[in-house]
Design a protein around this motif. Structure first.
Motif, PDB file in Angstrom:
ATOM      1  N   PHE A 100       0.875  -1.179   0.000  1.00 11.58           N
ATOM      2  CA  PHE A 100       0.000   0.000   0.000  1.00 11.58           C
ATOM      3  C   PHE A 100       0.906   1.221   0.000  1.00 11.58           C
ATOM      4  O   PHE A 100       1.608   1.502   0.981  1.00 11.58           O
ATOM      5  CB  PHE A 100      -0.878  -0.031   1.258  1.00 11.58           C
ATOM      6  CG  PHE A 100      -1.862   1.092   1.391  1.00 11.58           C
ATOM      7  CD1 PHE A 100      -3.194   0.920   1.015  1.00 11.58           C
ATOM      8  CD2 PHE A 100      -1.482   2.319   1.921  1.00 11.58           C
ATOM      9  CE1 PHE A 100      -4.112   1.945   1.159  1.00 11.58           C
ATOM     10  CE2 PHE A 100      -2.383   3.354   2.068  1.00 11.58           C
ATOM     11  CZ  PHE A 100      -3.716   3.167   1.689  1.00 11.58           C
ATOM     12  N   VAL A 101       0.942   1.967  -1.121  1.00  5.94           N
ATOM     13  CA  VAL A 101       1.865   3.091  -1.247  1.00  5.94           C
ATOM     14  C   VAL A 101       1.167   4.268  -1.927  1.00  5.94           C
ATOM     15  O   VAL A 101       0.157   4.110  -2.619  1.00  5.94           O
ATOM     16  CB  VAL A 101       3.123   2.709  -2.059  1.00  5.94           C
ATOM     17  CG1 VAL A 101       3.895   1.583  -1.388  1.00  5.94           C
ATOM     18  CG2 VAL A 101       2.754   2.329  -3.486  1.00  5.94           C
ATOM     19  N   VAL A 102       1.738   5.446  -1.754  1.00  2.00           N
ATOM     20  CA  VAL A 102       1.207   6.649  -2.384  1.00  2.00           C
ATOM     21  C   VAL A 102       1.750   6.779  -3.803  1.00  2.00           C
ATOM     22  O   VAL A 102       2.840   6.291  -4.112  1.00  2.00           O
ATOM     23  CB  VAL A 102       1.579   7.902  -1.551  1.00  2.00           C
ATOM     24  CG1 VAL A 102       3.073   8.219  -1.673  1.00  2.00           C
ATOM     25  CG2 VAL A 102       0.748   9.113  -1.957  1.00  2.00           C
ATOM     26  N   THR A 144      -5.981   0.810   7.714  1.00  2.39           N
ATOM     27  CA  THR A 144      -5.407   0.424   9.008  1.00  2.39           C
ATOM     28  C   THR A 144      -6.484   0.088  10.031  1.00  2.39           C
ATOM     29  O   THR A 144      -6.220  -0.642  10.986  1.00  2.39           O
ATOM     30  CB  THR A 144      -4.506   1.536   9.558  1.00  2.39           C
ATOM     31  OG1 THR A 144      -5.217   2.778   9.581  1.00  2.39           O
ATOM     32  CG2 THR A 144      -3.254   1.691   8.703  1.00  2.39           C
ATOM     33  N   ALA A 145      -7.689   0.630   9.837  1.00  4.24           N
ATOM     34  CA  ALA A 145      -8.779   0.315  10.762  1.00  4.24           C
ATOM     35  C   ALA A 145      -9.323  -1.088  10.534  1.00  4.24           C
ATOM     36  O   ALA A 145      -9.924  -1.697  11.424  1.00  4.24           O
ATOM     37  CB  ALA A 145      -9.900   1.339  10.612  1.00  4.24           C
ATOM     38  N   LEU A 149      -4.576  -6.284   6.673  1.00  2.21           N
ATOM     39  CA  LEU A 149      -3.546  -5.361   6.211  1.00  2.21           C
ATOM     40  C   LEU A 149      -2.738  -5.969   5.068  1.00  2.21           C
ATOM     41  O   LEU A 149      -2.524  -7.182   5.036  1.00  2.21           O
ATOM     42  CB  LEU A 149      -2.584  -5.022   7.351  1.00  2.21           C
ATOM     43  CG  LEU A 149      -3.116  -4.228   8.539  1.00  2.21           C
ATOM     44  CD1 LEU A 149      -2.017  -4.080   9.584  1.00  2.21           C
ATOM     45  CD2 LEU A 149      -3.623  -2.868   8.113  1.00  2.21           C
ATOM     46  N   PRO A 150      -2.255  -5.143   4.145  1.00  2.00           N
ATOM     47  CA  PRO A 150      -1.283  -5.636   3.168  1.00  2.00           C
ATOM     48  C   PRO A 150       0.026  -5.995   3.860  1.00  2.00           C
ATOM     49  O   PRO A 150       0.254  -5.620   5.017  1.00  2.00           O
ATOM     50  CB  PRO A 150      -1.099  -4.459   2.206  1.00  2.00           C
ATOM     51  CG  PRO A 150      -1.901  -3.341   2.725  1.00  2.00           C
ATOM     52  CD  PRO A 150      -2.577  -3.736   3.974  1.00  2.00           C
ATOM     53  N   ALA A 170       0.937  -1.980  17.554  1.00  2.00           N
ATOM     54  CA  ALA A 170      -0.176  -2.927  17.562  1.00  2.00           C
ATOM     55  C   ALA A 170      -0.182  -3.843  16.343  1.00  2.00           C
ATOM     56  O   ALA A 170      -0.519  -5.028  16.451  1.00  2.00           O
ATOM     57  CB  ALA A 170      -1.502  -2.169  17.646  1.00  2.00           C
ATOM     58  N   LYS A 171       0.203  -3.294  15.168  1.00  2.00           N
ATOM     59  CA  LYS A 171      -0.064  -4.044  13.941  1.00  2.00           C
ATOM     60  C   LYS A 171       1.157  -4.314  13.056  1.00  2.00           C
ATOM     61  O   LYS A 171       1.047  -5.066  12.084  1.00  2.00           O
ATOM     62  CB  LYS A 171      -1.122  -3.309  13.111  1.00  2.00           C
ATOM     63  CG  LYS A 171      -2.467  -3.186  13.819  1.00  2.00           C
ATOM     64  CD  LYS A 171      -3.551  -2.623  12.899  1.00  2.00           C
ATOM     65  CE  LYS A 171      -4.911  -2.615  13.593  1.00  2.00           C
ATOM     66  NZ  LYS A 171      -6.000  -2.152  12.692  1.00  2.00           N
TER      67      LYS A 171
END
Length: 553
Positions: A100-102, A144-145, A149-150, A170-171
């Protein structure tokens, strides 16, 4: 190549923060929605050592040499015979890696032959979720919620999430045991990244990602040396406050609609070029250790002198009158058309290939107001960092090996393939030049693999801009020993993560003073209020961590 930090990034965005690193810069509204449960992360006393810096010296000889701070210059692409191998074998085992990137590019075609080619070289299938910059905040929060997740997630240095440390703890995987100190030797290309670039990935004292490196320099005062020379008889080289004031006077002409300098506003607090002028007067880079005590920039007499000097320049008419509402894009236009001759921007702006023909840009070398040594606030040295979803040791090590491949240095076979793709499909050679094909232009950069990891940036361009490359390099050489560090970089302050309102109130009062609407007494009062509401608590939190780091408690 030398990529811009961000199309919208300026130190104005960072001015509201009071420390570098994702934890301390988590004060902006961009990613506030992902603040997590609201439970504060505990500031860690176990500070992981940054990865050792082990520079790679193989490869083609640069036209102008570089080092850990200064980018080397290459005027042409390396010949096939000059390329070396930086990775012994394929790091992947045939699996799939999601990221997940911009992105700031138009999406590549769905049938992406470049991505397939690189996946074959690496031994890993890349599943890229490319998120446009203007929607990154909301999609990051939603992602993220959720519970799925990737594998890899990009955290942006210039737009960190509030509650970032809690989210990471946490993640995401703490990578300290894999990368801290000499443990990085297992990944030679990652060890080729400077310590300064790793600092932004050390959050709450632990290493949570692999950085996308940038030069260590903070914002620079971009100028038009060609026009300044026409008006004054020489390129700008002020040595003290008086020299700079005289320069501004000589080049400003209201009748000609030409101004020495502009700041920018249009999105919150007005940025008057604070970093350049603050460093000029010896203001610390947010904090400094003085007699064993942390002192914030706002508490210093030097800060009051700096903003008073800005007020003086503005009062004399040397600032463009649009400054309080000026967007960065318009400021760039003013510099390009000669309406403004100096403007704060990022170092990548020196390589702008859209300038009018014949226009020349450079940067003013920092100097001390009293004629002494100048300063440049050391920046985050990274665009962001790639965090890894928690996983077993074997998977984390494979992912790190893949990122080690993607971080291949300039002059390596791997770097060349990553930047150009497959010959005859994505690029062709024409003598000493490498030219991307239509497929190359629509696939290579737009696939955005470099956001996951890349090697140290160099000064080069597929379009010959030798003079711009030379000027950027010369400025870096002249400024490399002037970098001013922030002593709390990489440390976490819960107060700093929620200090936006208090800091905005202070900066608004400063702008009111510069505009002549309030006096210095109002600024001093606002600083006292900021210290009571925010500054003193931040100092205490940082001091406790520094004491632990130094074995005092």
């Amino acid at each position: 190549m030398n990529r811009p930090t961000s199309p919208a990034l300026s130190r104005r965005n960072l001015f509201k923060g009071t420390a570098l690193g994702i934890a301390a810069l988590g004060t902006g509204p961009l990613l506030a929605a992902c603040s997590g449960s609201g439970a504060g992360a505990t500031a860690s006393g176990d500070i992981a050592a940054l990865p050792s810096y082990l520079p790679i010296t193989k490869g083609p000889k640069p036209d102008l040499k570089g080092n850990a701070s200064v980018q080397p210059v290459y005027y042409r692409a390396p010949a096939e015979s000059e390329l070396f191998r930086s990775v012994a074998s394929k790091p992947g085992t045939g699996g799939r890696l999601s990221a997940f990137v911009v992105t700031y590019y138009s999406p590549p075609p769905a049938d992406n032959s470049y991505l397939k080619y690189i996946s074959g070289q690496v031994g890993t299938e890349f599943d890229m979720q490319l998120v446009p910059g203007d929607s990154y905040a909301s999609k990051f929060a939603t992602m993220t919620a959720g519970g799925d997740l990737p594998d890899l997630v990009q955290f942006l240095t210039f737009a960190p999430p509030q509650g970032g440390p809690q989210l990471l703890q946490a993640k995401f995987q703490d990578l300290s045991e894999h990368l801290s100190g000499d443990k990085i030797k297992k990944y030679p290309n990652l060890a080729n990244l400077s310590e300064a670039s790793w600092a932004s990935a050390r959050v709450n004292g632990r290493i949570y990602g692999v950085p996308e490196p940038r030069p260590p320099f903070g914002s620079i005062l971009v100028c038009r040396p060609d026009l300044i020379e026409e008006l004054t008889g020489q390129e700008p080289a002020p040595k003290n406050e008086a020299d700079f004031t005289e320069l501004c006077k000589q080049v400003t002409s209201e009748r000609a609609n030409r101004y020495a300098i502009c700041g920018q506003g249009g999105g919150g607090s007005v940025e008057w070029g604070f970093d350049f002028f603050a460093a000029m007067f010896g203001v610390p880079n947010n904090w400094r250790l003085q007699g064993g005590k942390l002192v914030n920039k706002y508490e210093t007499d030097e800060w009051l002198r700096a903003i008073s000097y800005i007020k003086k320049l503005r009062g004399a008419g040397y600032y463009h009158p649009d400054t309080p509402s000026l967007e960065n894009s318009r400021a760039k236009t003013y510099v390009a058309n000669g309406s403004v001759l100096m403007h704060m921007d990022g170092i990548s702006s020196l390589l702008d290939i859209t300038l009018p023909k014949g226009a020349v840009t450079g940067a003013v070398v920092p100097f001390g107001a009293d004629g002494g040594k100048g300063g440049n606030y050391q920046g985050p040295s990274s665009f962001g960092f790639t965090a890894m979803k928690k996983a077993d040791k074997k998977k984390i090590e494979e992912q790190l090996a893949v990122l080690d491949y993607l971080a291949a240095p300039y002059g390596s076979q791997e770097y060349f393939k990553l930047r150009n793709g497959k010959e005859g499909v994505h690029y062709n050679r024409d003598g000493g030049n490498v030219e991307l094909t239509k497929d190359g232009r629509t696939m290579v950069e737009p696939s955005t693999l470099f956001r996951i990891a890349e090697g140290p940036q160099v000064l080069t361009s597929t379009i010959r801009i030798d003079e711009q490359l030379r000027r950027s390099h010369a400025w870096q050489v002249a400024t490399q020993d002037m970098l001013v560090e922030n002593p709390v970089q990489g440390l976490y302050s819960e107060t700093a993560s929620r200090s936006n309102s208090a800091t905005t109130g202070l900066t608004d009062t400063i702008t009111s003073y510069i505009l002549g609407r309030s006096d210095l007494g109002a600024v001093k009062s606002a600083i006292s209020s900021w210290k009571s509401s925010t500054g003193n608590a931040m100092r205490d939190e940082y001091t406790r961590q520094l004491d632990k780091q130094n074995g005092k408690s």
